[in-house]
Design an enzyme around this catalytic site. Sequence first.
Site, PDB file in Angstrom:
ATOM      1  N   HIS A   1       0.805  -1.229  -0.124  1.00 15.25           N
ATOM      2  CA  HIS A   1      -0.068   0.013   0.092  1.00 15.25           C
ATOM      3  C   HIS A   1       0.896   1.137  -0.266  1.00 15.25           C
ATOM      4  CE1 HIS A   1       0.459   1.026   4.251  1.00 15.25           C
ATOM      5  NE2 HIS A   1       0.680  -0.262   4.682  1.00 15.25           N
TER       6      HIS A   1
ATOM      7  N   CYS B   1       2.493  -5.070   6.928  1.00 13.77           N
ATOM      8  CA  CYS B   1       2.034  -4.892   5.426  1.00 13.77           C
ATOM      9  C   CYS B   1       3.374  -4.228   4.978  1.00 13.77           C
ATOM     10  CB  CYS B   1       0.737  -3.861   5.573  1.00 13.77           C
ATOM     11  SG  CYS B   1      -0.866  -4.803   5.840  1.00 13.77           S
TER      12      CYS B   1
END
Length: 509
Positions: free
Chosen positions: A400, A419
């Site tokens: 992301h 992440c």
Amino acid sequence: MTASHFPVFGPSIARLLGSLAAGSLVATPLMAQVAPPPVMLPGTSAQAQTPPAAIVQPLPQTAVPSVAVPTLSDAQLRQLATLVAQGEVTQGLRQGPPRDLSGLSPTALTRVALDYAHAVHAGRLDTADFTKDWGIRPQAYDPLPGFADAVRRDRLAAWIASLPPPYAGYDALVKGLARYRAMAAAGGWTALPATTINFGASGPQVLALRKRLAMEDSTVSTSGETFDEDLLAAVRRAQRRYGLNPVGTVGSQTIAVLNVPVAQRIRQIMANMERWRWLPQQLEAKRVQVNIAAAVLTVFDGDNPVMSMKAVTGRPGNETPMLVSTIRSIVLNPPWNVPSSIANKELWPKERANPGYLKRAGFRVIDNGDGSKRLQQSSEKSALGRFKFDFPNDFAVYLHDTPAQSGFSKFDRLASHGCVRLEKPADLAALMLKTTPEWQPAQVDAVLASGKTVRATMAEPVAVYLLYWTAFANADGQVGFREDPYGWDAQLATKIEARSAERAQANTN
């Protein structure tokens, strides 16, 4: 044989080899050789292939014809003993010189050869040895059919040569292992004193630095007690190899990595060689690879890297897992559905300490209907930025964007909750949507400007590999190292040694 010899594998292959005493063996569905899914890495032929599953698992196995253990000629027995003994050393399965296998019985030598084949081709661990975060599994592999065919056609040397992973990166580590073993045989290196050495300095500490750098960099002169321009360039090269800020000053961080003993570097190389064995026999031509330990993302088209960028990966305690999956869509203006672990540890306490914090930061409190509550951060203030690259996996991780760009200026970029944050997500999105007519730059920009959350489905899904490389080498065998932030190198080496001891015991019975 002792555990330090790093022999081989797990219970399934041990049970398989137990049947050798009877003189024949039937290849059952459990041990059947399975064709790996088509995939690829630098140094292999590029071809588009079927995307892998979210996590590589052994494929379903089907019954295969019975395969009898072949009878080897005396010449084949001598050749096999030599090839396996040499391979154990060059492939990192054994420390020290090649052992003498010529005195083994044909049955015992066949057992050792099949052990060796499984270790080099599919790794030395059993299923139970893999932790949850090691979400890549080697394909099921039965060495007996290939071995029997090689004996029948008298092609043992070709069979042995075909066993290692077919990747340039693995071959480079084989060369690197040989280089560092030669350094160890020459006595390794002497630890440098914990003293900062600056450009222009002179004295015996500079000479010691030269000799230490020359162990890994043959272009460094080992004479002279002045920190001159040539030595400055050599220091910067070393700092880049170790993932440090190449400022040229030799401070505590540089001294620390240079003082890691050569034996530890050898162990690190061997651990990374093992991870290569877990990968499929080919990797997709178009793929995204993240080196978790180095916090770098690279996009490949065939053998060629076409894009690279810095990343931020999981901090120790919030590890980014190793896995293989497929990116099929990109979420534009994604809201952040906060994991309960982060909400409970970080965000709810901030709200209690500073009432109104959640509202000011753009969080919505959502009632789950069962008395519990969860948090969602609106897309306007989302910690995910403007792009979220989704792929199925069992870890709830993804790639992301992030509004916090300052993290990419650091050389230590292990700071996320697991992440992977990206330095240039817009560039990656444009590349991955290039063949999707309805999601060209103008359309993407319009959605981003609107603030609406939209999922852009890609016309061509792309494989994604999250990998943990702490040692990697160039074609000449010069190795770059990174820290082992998660302790996975040491953990893997310990598991290998445990399996090695188990196999050593089994081979003496």
